[in-house]
Design a protein around this motif. Sequence first.
Motif, PDB file in Angstrom:
ATOM      1  N   GLY A  10       0.841  -1.184   0.000  1.00  0.00           N
ATOM      2  CA  GLY A  10       0.000   0.000   0.000  1.00  0.00           C
ATOM      3  C   GLY A  10       0.876   1.234   0.000  1.00  0.00           C
ATOM      4  O   GLY A  10       2.096   1.135  -0.149  1.00  0.00           O
ATOM      5  N   GLY A  11       0.277   2.361   0.178  1.00  0.00           N
ATOM      6  CA  GLY A  11       1.040   3.600   0.234  1.00  0.00           C
ATOM      7  C   GLY A  11       1.734   3.753   1.569  1.00  0.00           C
ATOM      8  O   GLY A  11       1.482   2.998   2.514  1.00  0.00           O
ATOM      9  N   PRO A  12       2.620   4.734   1.661  1.00  0.00           N
ATOM     10  CA  PRO A  12       3.297   4.976   2.935  1.00  0.00           C
ATOM     11  C   PRO A  12       2.301   5.452   3.995  1.00  0.00           C
ATOM     12  O   PRO A  12       1.312   6.116   3.684  1.00  0.00           O
ATOM     13  CB  PRO A  12       4.311   6.073   2.603  1.00  0.00           C
ATOM     14  CG  PRO A  12       3.919   6.632   1.294  1.00  0.00           C
ATOM     15  CD  PRO A  12       3.056   5.633   0.601  1.00  0.00           C
ATOM     16  N   TRP A  65      17.576  -5.454  -2.031  1.00  0.00           N
ATOM     17  CA  TRP A  65      17.022  -5.743  -0.702  1.00  0.00           C
ATOM     18  C   TRP A  65      15.880  -6.751  -0.825  1.00  0.00           C
ATOM     19  O   TRP A  65      15.823  -7.729  -0.066  1.00  0.00           O
ATOM     20  CB  TRP A  65      16.533  -4.437  -0.082  1.00  0.00           C
ATOM     21  CG  TRP A  65      16.025  -4.534   1.319  1.00  0.00           C
ATOM     22  CD1 TRP A  65      14.923  -5.208   1.763  1.00  0.00           C
ATOM     23  CD2 TRP A  65      16.594  -3.917   2.465  1.00  0.00           C
ATOM     24  NE1 TRP A  65      14.762  -5.031   3.104  1.00  0.00           N
ATOM     25  CE2 TRP A  65      15.775  -4.249   3.569  1.00  0.00           C
ATOM     26  CE3 TRP A  65      17.700  -3.092   2.670  1.00  0.00           C
ATOM     27  CZ2 TRP A  65      16.041  -3.791   4.859  1.00  0.00           C
ATOM     28  CZ3 TRP A  65      17.944  -2.652   3.963  1.00  0.00           C
ATOM     29  CH2 TRP A  65      17.137  -3.002   5.031  1.00  0.00           C
ATOM     30  N   GLU A  66      14.957  -6.510  -1.749  1.00  0.00           N
ATOM     31  CA  GLU A  66      13.802  -7.402  -1.907  1.00  0.00           C
ATOM     32  C   GLU A  66      14.215  -8.803  -2.357  1.00  0.00           C
ATOM     33  O   GLU A  66      13.640  -9.801  -1.905  1.00  0.00           O
ATOM     34  CB  GLU A  66      12.773  -6.818  -2.879  1.00  0.00           C
ATOM     35  CG  GLU A  66      12.053  -5.592  -2.378  1.00  0.00           C
ATOM     36  CD  GLU A  66      11.164  -5.817  -1.157  1.00  0.00           C
ATOM     37  OE1 GLU A  66      11.024  -6.968  -0.670  1.00  0.00           O
ATOM     38  OE2 GLU A  66      10.605  -4.822  -0.673  1.00  0.00           O
ATOM     39  N   LEU A  67      15.198  -8.891  -3.243  1.00  0.00           N
ATOM     40  CA  LEU A  67      15.673 -10.212  -3.673  1.00  0.00           C
ATOM     41  C   LEU A  67      16.305 -10.962  -2.502  1.00  0.00           C
ATOM     42  O   LEU A  67      16.069 -12.161  -2.322  1.00  0.00           O
ATOM     43  CB  LEU A  67      16.656 -10.078  -4.833  1.00  0.00           C
ATOM     44  CG  LEU A  67      16.036  -9.644  -6.163  1.00  0.00           C
ATOM     45  CD1 LEU A  67      17.122  -9.332  -7.183  1.00  0.00           C
ATOM     46  CD2 LEU A  67      15.072 -10.693  -6.687  1.00  0.00           C
ATOM     47  N   ASP A  83       6.790  -7.060   4.046  1.00  0.00           N
ATOM     48  CA  ASP A  83       6.455  -5.643   4.118  1.00  0.00           C
ATOM     49  C   ASP A  83       6.832  -5.055   2.766  1.00  0.00           C
ATOM     50  O   ASP A  83       7.930  -4.571   2.559  1.00  0.00           O
ATOM     51  CB  ASP A  83       7.239  -4.979   5.247  1.00  0.00           C
ATOM     52  CG  ASP A  83       6.724  -3.600   5.603  1.00  0.00           C
ATOM     53  OD1 ASP A  83       6.063  -2.972   4.748  1.00  0.00           O
ATOM     54  OD2 ASP A  83       6.994  -3.143   6.727  1.00  0.00           O
ATOM     55  N   ARG A  84       5.922  -5.206   1.810  1.00  0.00           N
ATOM     56  CA  ARG A  84       6.090  -4.853   0.399  1.00  0.00           C
ATOM     57  C   ARG A  84       6.808  -5.995  -0.333  1.00  0.00           C
ATOM     58  O   ARG A  84       7.292  -6.930   0.274  1.00  0.00           O
ATOM     59  CB  ARG A  84       6.832  -3.540   0.197  1.00  0.00           C
ATOM     60  CG  ARG A  84       6.180  -2.350   0.870  1.00  0.00           C
ATOM     61  CD  ARG A  84       6.833  -1.056   0.420  1.00  0.00           C
ATOM     62  NE  ARG A  84       6.205   0.105   0.987  1.00  0.00           N
ATOM     63  CZ  ARG A  84       5.098   0.667   0.522  1.00  0.00           C
ATOM     64  NH1 ARG A  84       4.500   0.169  -0.537  1.00  0.00           N
ATOM     65  NH2 ARG A  84       4.590   1.740   1.080  1.00  0.00           N
TER      66      ARG A  84
END
Length: 183
Positions: A10-12, A65-67, A83-84
């Motif tokens: 979602g958005g921040p 970071w996500e990987l 978290d995202r």
Amino acid sequence: MSQRFVVITGGPGAGKTTLIDRLAAAGFARSAEAGRGVITDQIAIGGRALPWADPELFAELMLSWELRSYHQACEETGTVIFDRGLPDIIGYLRLNGLPVPEHVHTAAKAFRYRARVLLAPFWPEIYDQDSERTQSAAEAERTCQHVATAYADYGYELVRLPRGPVEERVGFVLDELADQRSR
């Protein structure tokens, strides 16, 4: 696609991290948000990979970071709350009018999450800025829209989280996960 990998996006400032912190306290493994982590680290070292300084480099560090978070989640045995996720980077790039590099598309296609993504809608009553969250409320709302579109473009079904006390949101997520297991 791993049905164990549950994304909350979602958005921040929509209450995602508070919700994820509660789910972690209940025993779920979790990832840390890439954007906030990159910003914190870059400020600490005087780096330039910040959304207001070099948004493309910022996106690349979020990708790494996500990987890494995805690979770490593969080592877990149960459900992991993210978290995202990778499509958030695409939403970020689109929000800023930047091209999405082919390798980012490739990553979003190759590293998949649970088909139903939980979306924390923009929530103006709780939105607040801080040292890492510098977007205006209007930009936070646009971020939510771009992120939601990015997930839909990659074939995810968006499930809107209710606005309400964190305990209500935790219950909603637990019910969603139980419903998924019974299907």
